[in-house]
Scaffold this active site. Sequence first.
Site, mmCIF file in Angstrom:
data_model
loop_
_atom_site.group_PDB
_atom_site.id
_atom_site.type_symbol
_atom_site.label_atom_id
_atom_site.label_comp_id
_atom_site.label_asym_id
_atom_site.label_seq_id
_atom_site.Cartn_x
_atom_site.Cartn_y
_atom_site.Cartn_z
ATOM 1 C CG LEU A 95 30.466 17.467 -13.518
ATOM 2 C CD1 LEU A 95 31.665 16.566 -13.204
ATOM 3 C CD2 LEU A 95 30.838 18.474 -14.604
ATOM 4 C CE LYS A 100 22.632 18.148 -13.703
ATOM 5 N NZ LYS A 100 23.416 16.990 -14.163
ATOM 6 C CE1 TYR A 102 15.347 7.772 -9.266
ATOM 7 C CE2 TYR A 102 16.660 8.911 -7.598
ATOM 8 C CZ TYR A 102 15.796 7.889 -7.957
ATOM 9 O OH TYR A 102 15.391 6.985 -7.009
ATOM 10 C CB THR A 179 25.041 21.398 -15.986
ATOM 11 O OG1 THR A 179 25.034 22.503 -16.894
ATOM 12 C CG2 THR A 179 24.797 20.099 -16.743
ATOM 13 C CE LYS A 221 21.925 11.670 -18.556
ATOM 14 N NZ LYS A 221 20.962 12.784 -18.408
ATOM 15 N NE ARG A 305 -9.538 -2.312 -0.371
ATOM 16 C CZ ARG A 305 -10.800 -2.213 -0.747
ATOM 17 N NH1 ARG A 305 -11.098 -2.140 -2.048
ATOM 18 N NH2 ARG A 305 -11.775 -2.197 0.144
ATOM 19 C CG HIS A 306 -8.586 -5.359 4.461
ATOM 20 N ND1 HIS A 306 -9.853 -5.809 4.119
ATOM 21 C CD2 HIS A 306 -8.677 -4.007 4.463
ATOM 22 C CE1 HIS A 306 -10.663 -4.796 3.947
ATOM 23 N NE2 HIS A 306 -9.981 -3.675 4.140
ATOM 24 C CG ASN A 312 -14.668 -4.952 2.632
ATOM 25 O OD1 ASN A 312 -13.605 -5.541 2.783
ATOM 26 N ND2 ASN A 312 -14.755 -3.623 2.722
ATOM 27 N NE ARG A 355 -10.953 -3.004 7.124
ATOM 28 C CZ ARG A 355 -11.288 -2.090 8.027
ATOM 29 N NH1 ARG A 355 -11.614 -2.481 9.257
ATOM 30 N NH2 ARG A 355 -11.313 -0.811 7.721
ATOM 31 C CD GLU A 375 -9.832 3.086 4.566
ATOM 32 O OE1 GLU A 375 -8.824 3.791 4.372
ATOM 33 O OE2 GLU A 375 -10.438 2.491 3.648
ATOM 34 N NE ARG A 400 -15.974 10.833 1.361
ATOM 35 C CZ ARG A 400 -15.681 9.673 0.781
ATOM 36 N NH1 ARG A 400 -16.588 9.071 0.011
ATOM 37 N NH2 ARG A 400 -14.504 9.107 0.958
ATOM 38 C CG HIS A 440 -7.383 -0.183 5.668
ATOM 39 N ND1 HIS A 440 -8.237 -1.104 6.219
ATOM 40 C CD2 HIS A 440 -6.333 -0.075 6.538
ATOM 41 C CE1 HIS A 440 -7.741 -1.545 7.363
ATOM 42 N NE2 HIS A 440 -6.590 -0.930 7.588
ATOM 43 C CB VAL A 443 -4.276 3.496 3.470
ATOM 44 C CG1 VAL A 443 -2.765 3.359 3.603
ATOM 45 C CG2 VAL A 443 -4.880 4.045 4.754
#
Length: 592
Positions: A95, A100, A102, A179, A221, A305-306, A312, A355, A375, A400, A440, A443
Amino acid sequence: MQLWTLSRGPADERSVLLQSFTNPPADVLGPCFHRAQIHLVQEMANHSMPACLQRDAGLSSSVDAKRAEPRANEKKCSWASYMTNSPTLIVMIGLPARGKTYMSKKLTRYLNWIGVPTKVFNLGVYRREAVKSYKSYDFFRHDNEEAMKIRKQCALVALQDVKTYLNEEGGQIAVFDATNTTRERRDLILNFVKENAYKVFFVESVCDDPDVIAANILEVKVSSPDYPEAHRERVMDDFLKRIECYKVTYQPLDPEGYDKDLSFIQVMNVGRRFLVNRVQDYIQSKIVYYLMNIHVHSHSIYLCRHGESDHNMQGRIGGDSELSLRGKQFAAALRGFIEEHGLSDLKVWTSQLRRTIQTAEALGVPYEQWKILNEIDAGVCEEMTYEMIQNTFPEEFALRDQDKYHYRYPGGESYQDLVQRLEPVIMELERQGNVLVICHQAVMRCLLAYFLDKSADDLPYLKCPLHTVLRLTPVAYGCKVELFYLNVEAVNTHRDRPLGKARSGPAPLLLRRNSYTPLSSHDQVKRPRLYSAGNRPWLPLAPSPSALHFPNTPEGVLLQSQPQVAGGCLNPCVKESTLTAQKKLLTASASE
């Protein structure tokens, strides 16, 4: 159904079942079940088939050519819907205001994220295109013949679009969001599925909790295109009458009778109970698994992130380095952020790398370590800078950039691998309350891509700066994102998409998909990812010994096929057996 039993049943049953397939009933398999299909079933029976039947089941060259045609041009038969790679149509039932749409949107987002091309076909969109202005609930009365014709025609048009998507556009799963409350409508869909050799899985949402229904109407709605600039009370009244119109003809799925042979899941009262019937394959089991994990409740997910690490600052990727001074300052600022926002019930998750653990230690709260939050594994490129990778492995570096999502580091992982690894984290985040995930860059990109519905092409280039907290709050059909910068400077580790690399067409043909066949170097050493604190490995950080020298290794030590180690230079806790094993590894690597 017998074909399924044949492929799954014990060997001693095959000869008996095979006899029923050599002369199949017309009402089960249809007139298009010809000798080619009989040959396929006989092949599945292997040695259980008599030799005389094998001779009679030969295929002509014309049939071979016909089988080689693309899926869209093949003549479809009902038995094909039991094949593993047949497209699937997910049919929502329920109904109005039962969640639905969602579930449709979340399920589609999840399936696309794990790499299954999926698209939602919402019947309300088709209806609004056909009927430009909505007046009242009278349109949904079962005795409004003109409106019923329009609604059925909209369903037929939507199903044709489903067919185009699955047959011509490369789709694997289509979600028919409507429906579908009558058996007449569901039988129409079943006939469509049978004609096109698709699999079908029904998802019925049943809810009799008036509070849940009222909350859904007010949240979703009221802002619907059906009610532009309408008053809340008026919307509520009209929509409740619309629901009553559907109730007159609503025929729920009957698992004990009429619908016992269908594949479906019934979700009762937003996940309090479930009923699962006749799951056919792996994809349907994944759908059930996901739907049983999503919960509708108010919560927020915090991603960061850490703190900035030593690697880094040096521009190195991967490894297991510790926090820099500014990284420790961020950890202290993160504690203040949690206290300022009153997040007393917050759960904290980290990876098993130092880290993230050091960042969580500063919070003064319990935390959980997840190995799957580590990571992305850069394989032989661990602890190298991008400049070092480009100089040492120029072809790998170019590969890559060609397709960053699918590219797999030699001896390491790709973003696609990482998504598969992180799936359990997504399931838990869907079930939990407020959670802070300290993770990380790669991730965090994968997690963000799920919540923000980003494509595989965009995922590797999402910006996830250091020392910044993202708060994700699920809303009706999406996710609200808030960004908090904690005023601690850090290096910028983001690498932009190479110019001209934005993809407009299909993914290029990948040159390498296996995990350990790099193109540019033969002297690689696969090293463990984690090292104990204070016991750095004596092996060099990069896999190209002739080109690189590392100051952190003991003086005079250089990686060669026959390494010379100065006495007293090694960490005293490195055992002789370990040293011997490492020498053997180096010798084997140099001889490849």
